[in-house]
Motif scaffolding. Structure first.
Motif, PDB file in Angstrom:
ATOM      1  N   ASP A  76       0.816  -1.219   0.000  1.00 52.48           N
ATOM      2  CA  ASP A  76       0.000   0.000   0.000  1.00 52.48           C
ATOM      3  C   ASP A  76       0.848   1.268   0.000  1.00 52.48           C
ATOM      4  O   ASP A  76       0.305   2.375  -0.074  1.00 52.48           O
ATOM      5  CB  ASP A  76      -0.962   0.008   1.191  1.00 52.48           C
ATOM      6  CG  ASP A  76      -0.268  -0.291   2.516  1.00 52.48           C
ATOM      7  OD1 ASP A  76       0.679  -1.086   2.513  1.00 52.48           O
ATOM      8  OD2 ASP A  76      -0.693   0.271   3.549  1.00 52.48           O
ATOM      9  N   THR A  79       2.234   2.971  -5.655  1.00 46.81           N
ATOM     10  CA  THR A  79       1.131   3.119  -6.605  1.00 46.81           C
ATOM     11  C   THR A  79       1.091   1.871  -7.480  1.00 46.81           C
ATOM     12  O   THR A  79       2.029   1.054  -7.471  1.00 46.81           O
ATOM     13  CB  THR A  79       1.322   4.355  -7.495  1.00 46.81           C
ATOM     14  OG1 THR A  79       2.495   4.160  -8.324  1.00 46.81           O
ATOM     15  CG2 THR A  79       1.506   5.611  -6.653  1.00 46.81           C
ATOM     16  N   THR A  80       0.043   1.708  -8.248  1.00 45.24           N
ATOM     17  CA  THR A  80      -0.096   0.547  -9.126  1.00 45.24           C
ATOM     18  C   THR A  80       1.069   0.452 -10.108  1.00 45.24           C
ATOM     19  O   THR A  80       1.632  -0.620 -10.336  1.00 45.24           O
ATOM     20  CB  THR A  80      -1.420   0.615  -9.910  1.00 45.24           C
ATOM     21  OG1 THR A  80      -2.510   0.698  -8.990  1.00 45.24           O
ATOM     22  CG2 THR A  80      -1.590  -0.631 -10.770  1.00 45.24           C
ATOM     23  N   ILE A 123      -0.429  -6.650   1.789  1.00 45.37           N
ATOM     24  CA  ILE A 123      -0.701  -5.545   2.706  1.00 45.37           C
ATOM     25  C   ILE A 123      -1.024  -6.176   4.052  1.00 45.37           C
ATOM     26  O   ILE A 123      -1.874  -7.071   4.128  1.00 45.37           O
ATOM     27  CB  ILE A 123      -1.900  -4.694   2.231  1.00 45.37           C
ATOM     28  CG1 ILE A 123      -1.583  -4.050   0.877  1.00 45.37           C
ATOM     29  CG2 ILE A 123      -2.253  -3.623   3.260  1.00 45.37           C
ATOM     30  CD1 ILE A 123      -2.779  -3.354   0.240  1.00 45.37           C
ATOM     31  N   ASN A 131     -16.213   0.054   5.734  1.00 36.87           N
ATOM     32  CA  ASN A 131     -16.320   0.538   4.361  1.00 36.87           C
ATOM     33  C   ASN A 131     -17.406   1.610   4.308  1.00 36.87           C
ATOM     34  O   ASN A 131     -18.578   1.341   4.594  1.00 36.87           O
ATOM     35  CB  ASN A 131     -16.681  -0.622   3.423  1.00 36.87           C
ATOM     36  CG  ASN A 131     -16.611  -0.218   1.956  1.00 36.87           C
ATOM     37  OD1 ASN A 131     -16.646   0.965   1.623  1.00 36.87           O
ATOM     38  ND2 ASN A 131     -16.524  -1.207   1.084  1.00 36.87           N
ATOM     39  N   GLY A 140      -8.132  -4.223   6.555  1.00 35.47           N
ATOM     40  CA  GLY A 140      -7.275  -3.362   5.755  1.00 35.47           C
ATOM     41  C   GLY A 140      -6.797  -2.147   6.522  1.00 35.47           C
ATOM     42  O   GLY A 140      -6.860  -2.104   7.755  1.00 35.47           O
ATOM     43  N   ALA A 148      -7.058   0.594   1.899  1.00 34.42           N
ATOM     44  CA  ALA A 148      -6.205  -0.420   1.259  1.00 34.42           C
ATOM     45  C   ALA A 148      -6.654  -1.765   1.809  1.00 34.42           C
ATOM     46  O   ALA A 148      -6.457  -2.060   2.983  1.00 34.42           O
ATOM     47  CB  ALA A 148      -4.742  -0.167   1.581  1.00 34.42           C
ATOM     48  N   GLN A 149      -7.297  -2.562   0.966  1.00 35.91           N
ATOM     49  CA  GLN A 149      -7.913  -3.805   1.414  1.00 35.91           C
ATOM     50  C   GLN A 149      -6.966  -4.996   1.250  1.00 35.91           C
ATOM     51  O   GLN A 149      -6.412  -5.204   0.170  1.00 35.91           O
ATOM     52  CB  GLN A 149      -9.198  -4.064   0.635  1.00 35.91           C
ATOM     53  CG  GLN A 149     -10.232  -2.956   0.769  1.00 35.91           C
ATOM     54  CD  GLN A 149     -11.446  -3.202  -0.088  1.00 35.91           C
ATOM     55  OE1 GLN A 149     -11.824  -4.346  -0.356  1.00 35.91           O
ATOM     56  NE2 GLN A 149     -12.075  -2.121  -0.552  1.00 35.91           N
ATOM     57  N   ASN A 152      -8.425  -7.722  -1.338  1.00 40.41           N
ATOM     58  CA  ASN A 152      -8.875  -7.201  -2.634  1.00 40.41           C
ATOM     59  C   ASN A 152      -7.750  -7.403  -3.639  1.00 40.41           C
ATOM     60  O   ASN A 152      -6.673  -6.825  -3.495  1.00 40.41           O
ATOM     61  CB  ASN A 152      -9.239  -5.721  -2.512  1.00 40.41           C
ATOM     62  CG  ASN A 152      -9.874  -5.161  -3.778  1.00 40.41           C
ATOM     63  OD1 ASN A 152      -9.581  -5.603  -4.886  1.00 40.41           O
ATOM     64  ND2 ASN A 152     -10.756  -4.183  -3.602  1.00 40.41           N
ATOM     65  N   LYS A 154      -7.243  -6.274  -6.423  1.00 48.58           N
ATOM     66  CA  LYS A 154      -6.819  -5.064  -7.119  1.00 48.58           C
ATOM     67  C   LYS A 154      -5.794  -4.292  -6.295  1.00 48.58           C
ATOM     68  O   LYS A 154      -5.080  -3.446  -6.817  1.00 48.58           O
ATOM     69  CB  LYS A 154      -8.034  -4.174  -7.403  1.00 48.58           C
ATOM     70  CG  LYS A 154      -9.007  -4.764  -8.411  1.00 48.58           C
ATOM     71  CD  LYS A 154     -10.163  -3.809  -8.664  1.00 48.58           C
ATOM     72  CE  LYS A 154     -11.148  -4.382  -9.671  1.00 48.58           C
ATOM     73  NZ  LYS A 154     -12.290  -3.465  -9.917  1.00 48.58           N
ATOM     74  N   HIS A 155      -5.751  -4.584  -4.989  1.00 50.04           N
ATOM     75  CA  HIS A 155      -4.852  -3.862  -4.089  1.00 50.04           C
ATOM     76  C   HIS A 155      -3.558  -4.628  -3.799  1.00 50.04           C
ATOM     77  O   HIS A 155      -2.510  -4.027  -3.612  1.00 50.04           O
ATOM     78  CB  HIS A 155      -5.572  -3.553  -2.774  1.00 50.04           C
ATOM     79  CG  HIS A 155      -6.723  -2.610  -2.944  1.00 50.04           C
ATOM     80  ND1 HIS A 155      -7.496  -2.161  -1.884  1.00 50.04           N
ATOM     81  CD2 HIS A 155      -7.236  -2.013  -4.056  1.00 50.04           C
ATOM     82  CE1 HIS A 155      -8.433  -1.336  -2.343  1.00 50.04           C
ATOM     83  NE2 HIS A 155      -8.302  -1.237  -3.657  1.00 50.04           N
ATOM     84  N   CYS A 156      -3.646  -5.956  -3.692  1.00 49.67           N
ATOM     85  CA  CYS A 156      -2.451  -6.765  -3.419  1.00 49.67           C
ATOM     86  C   CYS A 156      -2.716  -8.223  -3.775  1.00 49.67           C
ATOM     87  O   CYS A 156      -3.819  -8.589  -4.205  1.00 49.67           O
ATOM     88  CB  CYS A 156      -2.017  -6.640  -1.957  1.00 49.67           C
ATOM     89  SG  CYS A 156      -3.105  -7.473  -0.788  1.00 49.67           S
TER      90      CYS A 156
END
Length: 227
Positions: A76, A79-80, A123, A131, A140, A148-149, A152, A154-156
């Motif tokens: 986290d 950035t992506t 993370i 949420n 998270g 930052a989940q 998820n 998409k996050h890690c």
């Protein structure tokens, strides 16, 4: 002073193999405990360099003893785009330095699947946050910009790593450790028998055994090991 920081880790891995071997040689094995290491998660700092020279040295020694899985910590903080660049840098260094990932897994399909995904990014969080969108509880970290989940994708890569370790490849990690252990046990047994040659050369009960080629002795090697 961290140059040999990997030594306590490799010593621990080796010691568990020796302890397991010692237990197997005992007459009573009903209380045998298996503390052998089946996999090692090596956490990497989330920096643009990918791996430091010390990381490379550690990974080389550890990967020769156990199934190695590199993991980028604190995903986290990146950035992506930065995370993709770090992953690429780690993969390039691992390949250039010929570091083996999950070296002892014999199933090539399993190994390829893991190699396509590593290094995993994670993370860490011990708490749950709310949420704001639906009021649900999520594991998270909450920031001003959002959450930052941990679970998820998409996050890690926490879910992917969990699947490798506990859902899809647990048996592969355990069985490959067994194969590696058998190889180590054979080498250690040969060494012990050859070292016993001078000490037991006058023992008439086992003098006839072949110390130079222990394989020819079969199960009678146990007579040497028991001395």
């Amino acid at each position: 002073y961290n140059t040999f920081g990997y030594v306590p880790i490799t010593n621990y891995i080796d010691e568990q193999l020796r302890l397991y071997m010692f237990q197997e040689e005992q007459p009573d094995r009903s209380k045998l405990k298996d503390n052998r290491v089946h996999a090692c998660l090596y956490f990497i700092k989330p920096t643009s360099k990918g791996l430091s020279p010390l990381d490379v040295e550690c990974l080389k020694h550890i990967s020769s003893r156990v199934n190695l899985i590199p993991v980028i910590s604190k995903a986290d903080t990146l950035t992506t785009i930065e995370l993709k660049e770090v992953k690429k840098a780690v993969r390039e260094i691992v390949e250039a330095q010929d570091i083996k990932i999950c070296e002892f897994i014999e199933d090539e399909d399993v190994k390829k699947t893991i190699l396509k995904q590593f290094p995993f990014s994670v993370i860490g969080s011990e708490s749950f946050v709310i949420n704001d969108e639906d009021g649900s509880s999520i594991r998270g970290r909450k920031y001003k910009w959002g959450i930052a989940q941990v679970e998820n994708e998409k996050h890690c890569d926490f879910i992917k790593l969990r699947d490798v370790l506990m859902a899809k490849n647990m048996v592969d990690l355990i069985s490959s450790t067994e194969s590696y252990y058998e190889s180590c046990r054979e080498k250690l047994t040969r060494t012990r028998i050859k070292e016993a040659k001078d000490k037991l050369s006058d023992d008439e009960s086992i003098k006839y055994l072949n110390y130079d080629d222990p394989d020819k002795n079969g199960l009678e090697n146990n007579k040497i090991l028991a001395k």
